[in-house]
Structures are given as C-alpha cells and as structure tokens.
Motif scaffolding. Structure first.
Motif, PDB file in Angstrom:
ATOM      1  N   GLU A 175     -13.144  -0.108   5.161  1.00  0.00           N
ATOM      2  CA  GLU A 175     -13.179  -1.562   4.985  1.00  0.00           C
ATOM      3  C   GLU A 175     -11.838  -2.053   4.447  1.00  0.00           C
ATOM      4  O   GLU A 175     -11.138  -1.342   3.734  1.00  0.00           O
ATOM      5  CB  GLU A 175     -14.300  -1.943   4.029  1.00  0.00           C
ATOM      6  CG  GLU A 175     -15.677  -1.644   4.590  1.00  0.00           C
ATOM      7  CD  GLU A 175     -16.788  -1.862   3.588  1.00  0.00           C
ATOM      8  OE1 GLU A 175     -16.509  -2.306   2.462  1.00  0.00           O
ATOM      9  OE2 GLU A 175     -17.941  -1.581   3.946  1.00  0.00           O
ATOM     10  N   LEU A 176     -11.494  -3.280   4.803  1.00  0.00           N
ATOM     11  CA  LEU A 176     -10.228  -3.884   4.377  1.00  0.00           C
ATOM     12  C   LEU A 176     -10.479  -4.978   3.353  1.00  0.00           C
ATOM     13  O   LEU A 176     -11.387  -5.790   3.510  1.00  0.00           O
ATOM     14  CB  LEU A 176      -9.492  -4.504   5.568  1.00  0.00           C
ATOM     15  CG  LEU A 176      -9.054  -3.565   6.684  1.00  0.00           C
ATOM     16  CD1 LEU A 176      -8.382  -4.362   7.791  1.00  0.00           C
ATOM     17  CD2 LEU A 176      -8.127  -2.493   6.170  1.00  0.00           C
ATOM     18  N   ARG A 177      -9.640  -4.989   2.324  1.00  0.00           N
ATOM     19  CA  ARG A 177      -9.643  -6.090   1.353  1.00  0.00           C
ATOM     20  C   ARG A 177      -8.242  -6.671   1.347  1.00  0.00           C
ATOM     21  O   ARG A 177      -7.265  -5.974   1.112  1.00  0.00           O
ATOM     22  CB  ARG A 177     -10.017  -5.613  -0.045  1.00  0.00           C
ATOM     23  CG  ARG A 177     -10.047  -6.788  -1.034  1.00  0.00           C
ATOM     24  CD  ARG A 177     -10.684  -6.431  -2.351  1.00  0.00           C
ATOM     25  NE  ARG A 177     -10.033  -5.328  -3.014  1.00  0.00           N
ATOM     26  CZ  ARG A 177      -9.296  -5.439  -4.122  1.00  0.00           C
ATOM     27  NH1 ARG A 177      -9.122  -6.616  -4.692  1.00  0.00           N
ATOM     28  NH2 ARG A 177      -8.755  -4.389  -4.662  1.00  0.00           N
ATOM     29  N   LEU A 178      -8.138  -7.941   1.640  1.00  0.00           N
ATOM     30  CA  LEU A 178      -6.876  -8.669   1.650  1.00  0.00           C
ATOM     31  C   LEU A 178      -6.814  -9.494   0.382  1.00  0.00           C
ATOM     32  O   LEU A 178      -7.684 -10.322   0.139  1.00  0.00           O
ATOM     33  CB  LEU A 178      -6.805  -9.565   2.888  1.00  0.00           C
ATOM     34  CG  LEU A 178      -5.606 -10.484   3.047  1.00  0.00           C
ATOM     35  CD1 LEU A 178      -4.315  -9.688   3.150  1.00  0.00           C
ATOM     36  CD2 LEU A 178      -5.782 -11.361   4.279  1.00  0.00           C
ATOM     37  N   THR A 179      -5.820  -9.242  -0.449  1.00  0.00           N
ATOM     38  CA  THR A 179      -5.676  -9.993  -1.684  1.00  0.00           C
ATOM     39  C   THR A 179      -4.371 -10.780  -1.624  1.00  0.00           C
ATOM     40  O   THR A 179      -3.317 -10.229  -1.322  1.00  0.00           O
ATOM     41  CB  THR A 179      -5.758  -9.070  -2.928  1.00  0.00           C
ATOM     42  OG1 THR A 179      -5.608  -9.851  -4.103  1.00  0.00           O
ATOM     43  CG2 THR A 179      -4.737  -7.972  -2.903  1.00  0.00           C
ATOM     44  N   MET A 180      -4.486 -12.077  -1.860  1.00  0.00           N
ATOM     45  CA  MET A 180      -3.354 -12.983  -1.702  1.00  0.00           C
ATOM     46  C   MET A 180      -3.163 -13.817  -2.966  1.00  0.00           C
ATOM     47  O   MET A 180      -4.139 -14.220  -3.599  1.00  0.00           O
ATOM     48  CB  MET A 180      -3.600 -13.918  -0.513  1.00  0.00           C
ATOM     49  CG  MET A 180      -3.864 -13.240   0.819  1.00  0.00           C
ATOM     50  SD  MET A 180      -2.403 -12.499   1.548  1.00  0.00           S
ATOM     51  CE  MET A 180      -1.435 -13.944   1.901  1.00  0.00           C
ATOM     52  N   TYR A 228       0.427 -10.819   9.054  1.00  0.00           N
ATOM     53  CA  TYR A 228       1.347  -9.682   9.070  1.00  0.00           C
ATOM     54  C   TYR A 228       0.728  -8.468   8.371  1.00  0.00           C
ATOM     55  O   TYR A 228       0.781  -7.347   8.884  1.00  0.00           O
ATOM     56  CB  TYR A 228       2.677 -10.051   8.411  1.00  0.00           C
ATOM     57  CG  TYR A 228       3.639  -8.899   8.388  1.00  0.00           C
ATOM     58  CD1 TYR A 228       4.310  -8.523   9.542  1.00  0.00           C
ATOM     59  CD2 TYR A 228       3.853  -8.165   7.227  1.00  0.00           C
ATOM     60  CE1 TYR A 228       5.181  -7.439   9.531  1.00  0.00           C
ATOM     61  CE2 TYR A 228       4.716  -7.082   7.206  1.00  0.00           C
ATOM     62  CZ  TYR A 228       5.381  -6.735   8.364  1.00  0.00           C
ATOM     63  OH  TYR A 228       6.231  -5.655   8.367  1.00  0.00           O
ATOM     64  N   LEU A 229       0.133  -8.683   7.199  1.00  0.00           N
ATOM     65  CA  LEU A 229      -0.474  -7.568   6.465  1.00  0.00           C
ATOM     66  C   LEU A 229      -1.648  -6.973   7.244  1.00  0.00           C
ATOM     67  O   LEU A 229      -1.820  -5.748   7.274  1.00  0.00           O
ATOM     68  CB  LEU A 229      -0.923  -8.031   5.080  1.00  0.00           C
ATOM     69  CG  LEU A 229       0.199  -8.362   4.103  1.00  0.00           C
ATOM     70  CD1 LEU A 229      -0.369  -8.970   2.828  1.00  0.00           C
ATOM     71  CD2 LEU A 229       1.040  -7.135   3.789  1.00  0.00           C
ATOM     72  N   LEU A 230      -2.444  -7.805   7.880  1.00  0.00           N
ATOM     73  CA  LEU A 230      -3.541  -7.294   8.695  1.00  0.00           C
ATOM     74  C   LEU A 230      -3.006  -6.493   9.876  1.00  0.00           C
ATOM     75  O   LEU A 230      -3.547  -5.430  10.214  1.00  0.00           O
ATOM     76  CB  LEU A 230      -4.444  -8.432   9.169  1.00  0.00           C
ATOM     77  CG  LEU A 230      -5.293  -9.082   8.075  1.00  0.00           C
ATOM     78  CD1 LEU A 230      -5.993 -10.327   8.609  1.00  0.00           C
ATOM     79  CD2 LEU A 230      -6.290  -8.089   7.495  1.00  0.00           C
ATOM     80  N   ALA A 231      -1.948  -6.983  10.504  1.00  0.00           N
ATOM     81  CA  ALA A 231      -1.334  -6.235  11.616  1.00  0.00           C
ATOM     82  C   ALA A 231      -0.883  -4.857  11.147  1.00  0.00           C
ATOM     83  O   ALA A 231      -1.125  -3.847  11.820  1.00  0.00           O
ATOM     84  CB  ALA A 231      -0.156  -7.022  12.200  1.00  0.00           C
ATOM     85  N   GLN A 232      -0.224  -4.809   9.995  1.00  0.00           N
ATOM     86  CA  GLN A 232       0.237  -3.530   9.456  1.00  0.00           C
ATOM     87  C   GLN A 232      -0.933  -2.594   9.189  1.00  0.00           C
ATOM     88  O   GLN A 232      -0.890  -1.416   9.542  1.00  0.00           O
ATOM     89  CB  GLN A 232       1.032  -3.753   8.165  1.00  0.00           C
ATOM     90  CG  GLN A 232       2.343  -4.477   8.353  1.00  0.00           C
ATOM     91  CD  GLN A 232       3.327  -3.646   9.161  1.00  0.00           C
ATOM     92  OE1 GLN A 232       3.671  -2.549   8.780  1.00  0.00           O
ATOM     93  NE2 GLN A 232       3.738  -4.181  10.285  1.00  0.00           N
TER      94      GLN A 232
END
Length: 102
Positions: A51-56, A71-75
C-alpha cells in the motif's frame, strides 16, 4: 485499502484529476507535519502490503501540490516521468533501512 495491481500509464497518471487518481490507486493521502520549506512530500510503500501513503506539506500552491504528488506517485509506481527541475531532489531510502537520521 486496495493494493495496486498494475501501474497506470504516463498519460493516465498525468491527466486524471488528482483526487480521482488517489482514490483509484488506493493511496492514503496525509498532511505532513514537516514545516521545512525544502520538504515537498514523500511516498511510503508499506513493505508487507504494498500500500502507498502519500504525505504532503500543507500551505503549498495547488500547482506545486499537484505536480509533486504526481511525480512522487510516478516514482513509487515505476512510471517513467522526467525528473523535476532543480532545486528539486528526490531520495530513495532502501526498504532494508529502518532508521533515518536527518
């Protein structure tokens, strides 16, 4: 939470409205408490589940938030995307590393 089965295409990653993309990919989006202006965000991949957690960080322009998030999701997903221009720098921390010192 959904674990991502396949990476989206570059066009899909860049053209889908960000809220819809985050929902579709099953990404957890959280606000970061990091206030350093040089911090633009991070993606954490849960080792056991994928699972992915994106923190901004909060308080950034919509353009910066949208661009950096994509960009971070692409990476994280291995989707080919050009590097962000200077002064942006991304770091990849190996999964085996359990302690980070700043």
């Amino acid at each position: 939470m959904t674990v991502i089965a396949a990476s989206p295409s570059v066009d899909h990653l860049m053209d889908t409205p960000l809220p819809a993309l985050i929902n579709e990919l099953g990404v957890t989006l959280t606000d970061s408490s990091i206030i350093d202006r040089e911090f633009c965000g991070a993606v954490i991949i849960q080792r056991k589940t994928g699972e992915l957690r994106l923190t901004m960080p909060t308080g950034r322009s919509e353009l910066e938030h949208d661009t950096v998030a994509r960009y971070l999701l692409a990476q994280a997903l291995g989707v080919p995307a050009p590097d962000l221009p200077t002064p942006f720098v991304t770091l990849r921390i190996p999964a085996e590393q359990t302690e980070v010192t700043l």
